[in-house]
Motif scaffolding. Structure first.
Motif, PDB file in Angstrom:
ATOM      1  N   GLN A  33       1.640   5.233  -8.628  1.00 56.23           N
ATOM      2  CA  GLN A  33       3.085   4.782  -9.045  1.00 56.23           C
ATOM      3  C   GLN A  33       3.493   3.667  -8.349  1.00 56.23           C
ATOM      4  N   ALA A  34       4.689   3.050  -9.080  1.00 55.87           N
ATOM      5  CA  ALA A  34       5.384   1.706  -8.430  1.00 55.87           C
ATOM      6  C   ALA A  34       5.666   2.045  -7.095  1.00 55.87           C
ATOM      7  N   GLY A  35       5.324   1.063  -6.130  1.00 52.30           N
ATOM      8  CA  GLY A  35       5.703   1.069  -4.983  1.00 52.30           C
ATOM      9  C   GLY A  35       4.510   1.800  -3.935  1.00 52.30           C
ATOM     10  N   SER A  36       3.466   2.423  -4.392  1.00 52.21           N
ATOM     11  CA  SER A  36       2.466   3.104  -3.705  1.00 52.21           C
ATOM     12  C   SER A  36       1.737   1.689  -3.003  1.00 52.21           C
ATOM     13  N   PRO A  37       0.961   1.862  -1.771  1.00 52.11           N
ATOM     14  CA  PRO A  37       0.402   1.011  -1.025  1.00 52.11           C
ATOM     15  C   PRO A  37      -0.826   0.363  -1.877  1.00 52.11           C
ATOM     16  N   PRO A  38      -1.362  -0.801  -1.636  1.00 47.10           N
ATOM     17  CA  PRO A  38      -2.633  -1.079  -2.365  1.00 47.10           C
ATOM     18  C   PRO A  38      -3.655  -0.420  -1.401  1.00 47.10           C
ATOM     19  N   THR A  39      -4.914  -0.571  -2.036  1.00 44.40           N
ATOM     20  CA  THR A  39      -5.864   0.387  -1.230  1.00 44.40           C
ATOM     21  C   THR A  39      -7.251  -0.572  -0.992  1.00 44.40           C
ATOM     22  N   GLY A  40      -8.105  -0.292  -0.369  1.00 42.51           N
ATOM     23  CA  GLY A  40      -9.457  -1.045  -0.268  1.00 42.51           C
ATOM     24  C   GLY A  40      -9.274  -2.567   0.328  1.00 42.51           C
ATOM     25  N   ASN A  41      -9.971  -3.535  -0.136  1.00 46.23           N
ATOM     26  CA  ASN A  41      -9.878  -4.609   0.407  1.00 46.23           C
ATOM     27  C   ASN A  41      -9.003  -5.709  -0.462  1.00 46.23           C
ATOM     28  N   SER A  42      -8.105  -5.273  -1.168  1.00 44.86           N
ATOM     29  CA  SER A  42      -7.180  -5.980  -2.016  1.00 44.86           C
ATOM     30  C   SER A  42      -6.129  -7.067  -1.207  1.00 44.86           C
ATOM     31  N   GLN A  43      -5.893  -8.205  -1.595  1.00 39.87           N
ATOM     32  CA  GLN A  43      -5.148  -9.027  -0.962  1.00 39.87           C
ATOM     33  C   GLN A  43      -3.636  -8.821  -1.095  1.00 39.87           C
ATOM     34  N   ALA A  44      -3.184  -7.567  -1.885  1.00 27.88           N
ATOM     35  CA  ALA A  44      -2.131  -7.324  -2.381  1.00 27.88           C
ATOM     36  C   ALA A  44      -1.241  -6.973  -1.309  1.00 27.88           C
ATOM     37  N   GLY A  45      -1.747  -6.639   0.187  1.00 27.81           N
ATOM     38  CA  GLY A  45      -0.701  -6.495   1.154  1.00 27.81           C
ATOM     39  C   GLY A  45      -1.027  -7.800   2.037  1.00 27.81           C
ATOM     40  N   SER A  46      -1.415  -8.887   1.883  1.00 23.55           N
ATOM     41  CA  SER A  46      -1.440  -9.985   2.603  1.00 23.55           C
ATOM     42  C   SER A  46      -0.065 -10.245   2.844  1.00 23.55           C
ATOM     43  N   PRO A  47       0.113 -11.157   4.053  1.00 20.84           N
ATOM     44  CA  PRO A  47       1.395 -11.917   4.323  1.00 20.84           C
ATOM     45  C   PRO A  47       1.928 -12.711   3.188  1.00 20.84           C
ATOM     46  N   GLN A  48       1.019 -13.439   2.482  1.00 15.65           N
ATOM     47  CA  GLN A  48       1.506 -14.185   1.321  1.00 15.65           C
ATOM     48  C   GLN A  48       2.159 -13.370   0.120  1.00 15.65           C
ATOM     49  N   THR A  49       1.486 -12.313  -0.062  1.00 14.17           N
ATOM     50  CA  THR A  49       2.029 -11.412  -1.110  1.00 14.17           C
ATOM     51  C   THR A  49       3.292 -10.602  -0.920  1.00 14.17           C
ATOM     52  N   LEU A  50       3.285 -10.522   0.379  1.00 19.66           N
ATOM     53  CA  LEU A  50       4.512  -9.587   0.979  1.00 19.66           C
ATOM     54  C   LEU A  50       5.816 -10.966   1.089  1.00 19.66           C
ATOM     55  N   ASP A  51       5.354 -11.840   1.285  1.00 20.02           N
ATOM     56  CA  ASP A  51       6.214 -13.169   1.388  1.00 20.02           C
ATOM     57  C   ASP A  51       6.597 -13.253   0.024  1.00 20.02           C
ATOM     58  N   ASP A  52       5.853 -13.489  -0.945  1.00 18.71           N
ATOM     59  CA  ASP A  52       6.061 -13.454  -2.570  1.00 18.71           C
ATOM     60  C   ASP A  52       7.021 -12.280  -3.058  1.00 18.71           C
ATOM     61  N   ALA A  53       6.718 -11.127  -2.589  1.00 22.90           N
ATOM     62  CA  ALA A  53       7.802 -10.274  -3.068  1.00 22.90           C
ATOM     63  C   ALA A  53       9.100 -10.391  -2.633  1.00 22.90           C
ATOM     64  N   LYS A  54       9.230 -10.554  -1.288  1.00 21.34           N
ATOM     65  CA  LYS A  54      10.427 -11.088  -0.866  1.00 21.34           C
ATOM     66  C   LYS A  54      11.142 -12.354  -1.470  1.00 21.34           C
ATOM     67  N   ARG A  55      10.553 -13.240  -1.567  1.00 22.28           N
ATOM     68  CA  ARG A  55      11.089 -14.368  -2.394  1.00 22.28           C
ATOM     69  C   ARG A  55      11.510 -14.045  -3.700  1.00 22.28           C
ATOM     70  N   LEU A  56      10.739 -13.423  -4.473  1.00 24.67           N
ATOM     71  CA  LEU A  56      11.209 -13.063  -5.903  1.00 24.67           C
ATOM     72  C   LEU A  56      12.442 -12.150  -5.893  1.00 24.67           C
ATOM     73  N   ILE A  57      12.467 -11.172  -4.968  1.00 22.24           N
ATOM     74  CA  ILE A  57      13.683 -10.058  -4.968  1.00 22.24           C
ATOM     75  C   ILE A  57      14.908 -10.701  -4.716  1.00 22.24           C
ATOM     76  N   GLU A  58      14.691 -12.035  -3.668  1.00 25.76           N
ATOM     77  CA  GLU A  58      15.756 -12.527  -3.402  1.00 25.76           C
ATOM     78  C   GLU A  58      16.381 -13.568  -4.551  1.00 25.76           C
ATOM     79  N   ARG A  59      15.167 -14.113  -5.095  1.00 23.04           N
ATOM     80  CA  ARG A  59      15.898 -14.846  -6.316  1.00 23.04           C
ATOM     81  C   ARG A  59      16.606 -14.199  -7.258  1.00 23.04           C
ATOM     82  N   LEU A  60      16.039 -12.737  -7.540  1.00 23.71           N
ATOM     83  CA  LEU A  60      16.721 -12.307  -8.557  1.00 23.71           C
ATOM     84  C   LEU A  60      18.323 -11.653  -8.034  1.00 23.71           C
TER      85      LEU A  60
END
Length: 357
Positions: A33-60
């Protein structure tokens, strides 16, 4: 006024009609479900992705704070608009709304998929009927068709924002027309990403003229980064292939009609039922069907027994001729025709609007 249907705030338990044709992926488990943490070797939890999420939310959040009453996401259920919707809920859950177009150009499985993803996200979701088929500049299907379509879509959304009040906590039945009251001003947001800006996309021009916000493109987020964000937000469509509207399958100069789009939808649905996943059925002059499949699927499709079955099935659906493109699936292949109709200087790859509004 376009017919407006309010949809309940959907949840994980959303059921899909057994009678509807849906993408096979839409029947898979919804345990992620939405909000579940990424699994495996995904880059979805990388610092860049976390920063991208923060910037997108702030833009909205900035869109919301600029005296705009609602965040309205033009929502197709594709990965781009889904990421924007997921971020919008995190930016302002009480004022975020997703609106999805209902039209002969949108296959039923995509509407089902949009409802499912909206349920994962937990965003208030509405379906609006658009009126592009009332426009001659859409039906005649020249290179500005996408402009006419998106202009109609954004006008419909804007009208709803001005005349329809949001239902309270999803208590209004889905098919009941809401009272004619004023809704505060809204920021309309699309899923246009940075990769889209290099293509010939008249639909983007329509969005600019309508004042539509494009946070993914403005932040420089490419499709790859958007997919990582979708995985970060726990969206089950993070790897869903792009699926442009059905009108993009019709060759320029051939009129777009509900009958032709319905024929294309049924042909693609039949092919999916045969086990093919990513595909297009393109319609050319003289009702010729040009089937594009993944390269690895061509050998199976060309086997004599299956080829005969496909030929007869598509003929029964109303196509006069049936062909298989030996070049395989090529996004935007219809735009090769732009060179012959006076648009040689425009980018020709993937000119049609893809999986976002």
């Amino acid at each position: 006024m376009p017919v407006f249907m309010c949809v309940y705030r959907v949840t994980k338990s959303l059921s899909l009609s057994d009678s509807q044709t849906i993408d096979p992926r839409a029947t898979e488990s919804t345990d992620s479900q939405a909000g579940s943490p990424p699994t495996g070797n995904s880059q979805a939890g990388s610092p860049q992705t976390l920063d991208d999420a923060k910037r997108l939310i702030e833009r909205l959040q900035r869109y919301r704070s600029a005296d705009r009453g609602r965040l309205v996401v033009a929502f197709s259920g594709g990965v781009d608009s889904s990421v924007v919707a997921a971020a919008a809920v995190r930016a302002d859950p009480e004022h975020a709304i997703a609106m999805t177009a209902q039209s002969p150009s949108v296959p039923q499985w995509q509407l089902d998929w949009a409802c499912r993803i909206a349920g994962e996200i937990g965003i208030s979701h509405r379906i609006v009927r658009t009126q592009e088929f009332q426009r001659d500049d859409y039906v005649r299907n020249d290179t500005r068709r996408c402009f006419a379509c998106k202009e109609s879509l954004y006008a419909t959304i804007r009208q709803q924002c001005m005349t329809i009040v949001e239902s309270l906590s999803g208590q209004t039945p889905p098919d009941q027309t809401l009272p004619d009251k004023s809704l505060p001003a809204a920021a309309i947001v699309s899923g246009t990403n940075a990769d889209d800006l290099g293509d010939y996309r008249p639909g983007i021009e329509a969005g600019q003229m309508a004042g539509v916000c494009t946070p993914l493109a403005d932040l420089g987020f490419t499709k790859r980064r958007v997919r990582l964000l979708a995985e970060h937000f726990g969206l089950s469509n993070h790897d869903l292939p792009a699926s442009p509207c059905l009108a993009s399958r019709v060759a320029y100069g051939v009129q777009v009609t509900p009958d032709r789009l319905g024929r294309i939808e049924r042909a693609e649905s039949w092919l999916r039922d045969q086990g093919f996943t990513d595909l297009r059925v393109r319609l050319h002059h003289d009702e010729l069907a040009r089937v594009e499949l993944m390269i690895e699927d061509l050998a199976r499709a060309c086997e004599p027994q299956f080829a005969e079955l496909m030929h007869q099935t598509l003929r029964d659906l109303g196509f006069r001729f049936v062909t298989i493109d030996l070049g395989g699936l090529q996004s935007g292949s219809m735009n090769r025709e732009l060179v012959t109709i006076g648009m040689a200087d425009s980018p020709t790859e993937n000119a049609t609007n893809k999986d976002t509004f």
